[in-house]
Design a protein around this motif. Structure first.
Motif, PDB file in Angstrom:
ATOM      1  N   ALA A  51      43.853   7.318 -22.680  1.00 56.08           N
ATOM      2  CA  ALA A  51      44.012   7.478 -21.229  1.00 56.08           C
ATOM      3  C   ALA A  51      42.941   8.420 -20.666  1.00 56.08           C
ATOM      4  O   ALA A  51      42.385   8.159 -19.594  1.00 56.08           O
ATOM      5  N   ASN A  52      42.646   9.492 -21.379  1.00 56.63           N
ATOM      6  CA  ASN A  52      41.597  10.415 -20.927  1.00 56.63           C
ATOM      7  C   ASN A  52      40.238   9.731 -20.893  1.00 56.63           C
ATOM      8  O   ASN A  52      39.436   9.966 -19.994  1.00 56.63           O
ATOM      9  N   HIS A  53      39.982   8.876 -21.866  1.00 56.02           N
ATOM     10  CA  HIS A  53      38.723   8.132 -21.893  1.00 56.02           C
ATOM     11  C   HIS A  53      38.643   7.172 -20.708  1.00 56.02           C
ATOM     12  O   HIS A  53      37.651   7.149 -19.981  1.00 56.02           O
ATOM     13  N   VAL A  54      39.702   6.412 -20.493  1.00 60.40           N
ATOM     14  CA  VAL A  54      39.693   5.389 -19.440  1.00 60.40           C
ATOM     15  C   VAL A  54      39.667   6.011 -18.044  1.00 60.40           C
ATOM     16  O   VAL A  54      38.876   5.608 -17.194  1.00 60.40           O
ATOM     17  N   PHE A  55      40.530   6.976 -17.809  1.00 62.64           N
ATOM     18  CA  PHE A  55      40.712   7.486 -16.456  1.00 62.64           C
ATOM     19  C   PHE A  55      39.862   8.718 -16.126  1.00 62.64           C
ATOM     20  O   PHE A  55      39.590   8.973 -14.955  1.00 62.64           O
ATOM     21  N   LEU A  56      39.458   9.474 -17.126  1.00 63.40           N
ATOM     22  CA  LEU A  56      38.706  10.704 -16.870  1.00 63.40           C
ATOM     23  C   LEU A  56      37.289  10.675 -17.429  1.00 63.40           C
ATOM     24  O   LEU A  56      36.514  11.589 -17.191  1.00 63.40           O
ATOM     25  N   GLY A  57      36.978   9.646 -18.224  1.00 61.92           N
ATOM     26  CA  GLY A  57      35.634   9.520 -18.772  1.00 61.92           C
ATOM     27  C   GLY A  57      35.370  10.381 -19.999  1.00 61.92           C
ATOM     28  O   GLY A  57      34.217  10.571 -20.383  1.00 61.92           O
ATOM     29  N   CYS A  58      36.408  10.901 -20.629  1.00 69.29           N
ATOM     30  CA  CYS A  58      36.236  11.737 -21.820  1.00 69.29           C
ATOM     31  C   CYS A  58      35.698  10.911 -22.980  1.00 69.29           C
ATOM     32  O   CYS A  58      35.984   9.725 -23.087  1.00 69.29           O
ATOM     33  N   ARG A  59      34.910  11.571 -23.825  1.00 68.43           N
ATOM     34  CA  ARG A  59      34.385  10.939 -25.037  1.00 68.43           C
ATOM     35  C   ARG A  59      34.881  11.720 -26.239  1.00 68.43           C
ATOM     36  O   ARG A  59      35.104  12.919 -26.153  1.00 68.43           O
ATOM     37  N   TYR A  60      35.019  11.026 -27.343  1.00 62.17           N
ATOM     38  CA  TYR A  60      35.506  11.617 -28.585  1.00 62.17           C
ATOM     39  C   TYR A  60      34.583  11.175 -29.712  1.00 62.17           C
ATOM     40  O   TYR A  60      33.752  10.284 -29.521  1.00 62.17           O
ATOM     41  N   PRO A  61      34.718  11.761 -30.907  1.00 57.58           N
ATOM     42  CA  PRO A  61      33.905  11.298 -32.035  1.00 57.58           C
ATOM     43  C   PRO A  61      34.040   9.775 -32.210  1.00 57.58           C
ATOM     44  O   PRO A  61      35.092   9.202 -31.904  1.00 57.58           O
ATOM     45  N   GLN A  62      32.976   9.152 -32.686  1.00 59.06           N
ATOM     46  CA  GLN A  62      32.928   7.687 -32.762  1.00 59.06           C
ATOM     47  C   GLN A  62      34.116   7.092 -33.511  1.00 59.06           C
ATOM     48  O   GLN A  62      34.653   6.067 -33.126  1.00 59.06           O
ATOM     49  N   LYS A  63      34.537   7.738 -34.577  1.00 55.80           N
ATOM     50  CA  LYS A  63      35.677   7.232 -35.359  1.00 55.80           C
ATOM     51  C   LYS A  63      36.946   7.180 -34.496  1.00 55.80           C
ATOM     52  O   LYS A  63      37.708   6.221 -34.561  1.00 55.80           O
ATOM     53  N   VAL A  64      37.150   8.200 -33.687  1.00 52.97           N
ATOM     54  CA  VAL A  64      38.315   8.234 -32.788  1.00 52.97           C
ATOM     55  C   VAL A  64      38.167   7.163 -31.713  1.00 52.97           C
ATOM     56  O   VAL A  64      39.123   6.435 -31.410  1.00 52.97           O
ATOM     57  N   ILE A 113      44.858  -4.485 -23.389  1.00 51.67           N
ATOM     58  CA  ILE A 113      45.427  -3.775 -22.237  1.00 51.67           C
ATOM     59  C   ILE A 113      44.413  -3.867 -21.098  1.00 51.67           C
ATOM     60  O   ILE A 113      43.269  -3.449 -21.238  1.00 51.67           O
ATOM     61  N   LYS A 114      44.836  -4.439 -20.004  1.00 47.78           N
ATOM     62  CA  LYS A 114      43.950  -4.641 -18.855  1.00 47.78           C
ATOM     63  C   LYS A 114      44.155  -3.521 -17.846  1.00 47.78           C
ATOM     64  O   LYS A 114      45.228  -3.363 -17.290  1.00 47.78           O
ATOM     65  N   VAL A 115      43.100  -2.737 -17.642  1.00 55.14           N
ATOM     66  CA  VAL A 115      43.116  -1.685 -16.629  1.00 55.14           C
ATOM     67  C   VAL A 115      42.084  -2.094 -15.594  1.00 55.14           C
ATOM     68  O   VAL A 115      40.882  -2.007 -15.832  1.00 55.14           O
ATOM     69  N   THR A 116      42.559  -2.548 -14.444  1.00 55.13           N
ATOM     70  CA  THR A 116      41.645  -3.059 -13.422  1.00 55.13           C
ATOM     71  C   THR A 116      41.241  -1.997 -12.410  1.00 55.13           C
ATOM     72  O   THR A 116      40.279  -2.173 -11.690  1.00 55.13           O
ATOM     73  N   ASP A 117      41.967  -0.901 -12.357  1.00 53.70           N
ATOM     74  CA  ASP A 117      41.709   0.105 -11.326  1.00 53.70           C
ATOM     75  C   ASP A 117      41.193   1.420 -11.904  1.00 53.70           C
ATOM     76  O   ASP A 117      41.367   2.476 -11.309  1.00 53.70           O
ATOM     77  N   ALA A 118      40.529   1.356 -13.044  1.00 54.76           N
ATOM     78  CA  ALA A 118      39.985   2.568 -13.665  1.00 54.76           C
ATOM     79  C   ALA A 118      38.688   2.970 -12.973  1.00 54.76           C
ATOM     80  O   ALA A 118      37.901   2.109 -12.570  1.00 54.76           O
ATOM     81  N   PRO A 119      38.456   4.266 -12.839  1.00 51.83           N
ATOM     82  CA  PRO A 119      37.194   4.714 -12.238  1.00 51.83           C
ATOM     83  C   PRO A 119      36.019   4.433 -13.171  1.00 51.83           C
ATOM     84  O   PRO A 119      36.190   4.257 -14.373  1.00 51.83           O
ATOM     85  N   ILE A 120      34.831   4.409 -12.600  1.00 54.42           N
ATOM     86  CA  ILE A 120      33.616   4.204 -13.384  1.00 54.42           C
ATOM     87  C   ILE A 120      32.941   5.571 -13.527  1.00 54.42           C
ATOM     88  O   ILE A 120      32.730   6.277 -12.538  1.00 54.42           O
ATOM     89  N   HIS A 121      32.628   5.946 -14.756  1.00 54.60           N
ATOM     90  CA  HIS A 121      32.051   7.257 -15.038  1.00 54.60           C
ATOM     91  C   HIS A 121      30.622   7.113 -15.524  1.00 54.60           C
ATOM     92  O   HIS A 121      30.293   6.175 -16.240  1.00 54.60           O
ATOM     93  N   THR A 122      29.789   8.059 -15.139  1.00 58.60           N
ATOM     94  CA  THR A 122      28.413   8.131 -15.608  1.00 58.60           C
ATOM     95  C   THR A 122      28.290   9.374 -16.472  1.00 58.60           C
ATOM     96  O   THR A 122      28.659  10.470 -16.032  1.00 58.60           O
ATOM     97  N   THR A 123      27.789   9.203 -17.670  1.00 60.89           N
ATOM     98  CA  THR A 123      27.646  10.352 -18.572  1.00 60.89           C
ATOM     99  C   THR A 123      26.381  11.133 -18.235  1.00 60.89           C
ATOM    100  O   THR A 123      25.464  10.629 -17.566  1.00 60.89           O
ATOM    101  N   ARG A 124      26.328  12.356 -18.707  1.00 67.59           N
ATOM    102  CA  ARG A 124      25.157  13.199 -18.518  1.00 67.59           C
ATOM    103  C   ARG A 124      23.936  12.519 -19.115  1.00 67.59           C
ATOM    104  O   ARG A 124      22.857  12.500 -18.504  1.00 67.59           O
TER     105      ARG A 124
END
Length: 123
Positions: free
Chosen positions: A80-93, A104-115
């Motif tokens: 949920a943090n990844h989808v809605f807040l743009g958080c990233r975790y280690p690749q394995k996670v 799971i279809k999330v149609t209203d998730a925000p679009i995030h731009t990474t640094r």
């Protein structure tokens, strides 16, 4: 899918009560709707069943089940943090939570731009 989840929960009040207890205080309805679907899709034997367990069996399983449940809750929050807040975790996670969320279809998730993406655009 949201309608299917709601219908399933209306037919399974024990599961509905169980999953509702996993909702975080202050979690928005939108976040909860999708995270609840993630939990239900991946709960397997962790969700309550219709049959009764013996006390001995429940005690023997409780430690393992509790660890599995805590891991599932952690994965659901990371997703949920990844989808809605743009958080990233280690690749394995990331690989694990994205595979668990397949379908799971999330149609209203925000679009995030990474640094890194912003830096690459400037370069």
């Amino acid at each position: 899918m949201a309608q299917e989840v709601s219908e399933y929960l209306s037919q399974n009040p024990r599961v509905a009560a169980w999953v509702e207890a996993l909702r975080c205080e202050g979690e928005t309805d939108k976040h909860w709707r999708h995270r609840r679907e993630f939990l239900l899709r991946n709960a397997g034997d962790l969700a309550p069943a219709g049959g009764a367990h013996t006390v001995e069996a429940a005690d023997a399983e409780s430690g393992t089940r509790n660890r599995q449940l805590q891991q599932l809750i952690s994965f659901s929050m990371a997703w949920a943090n990844h989808v809605f807040l743009g958080c990233r975790y280690p690749q394995k996670v990331m690989d694990k939570i994205l595979s668990m969320a397949e379908g799971i279809k999330v149609t209203d998730a925000p679009i995030h731009t990474t640094r890194d993406e912003l830096v690459a655009k400037k370069g």
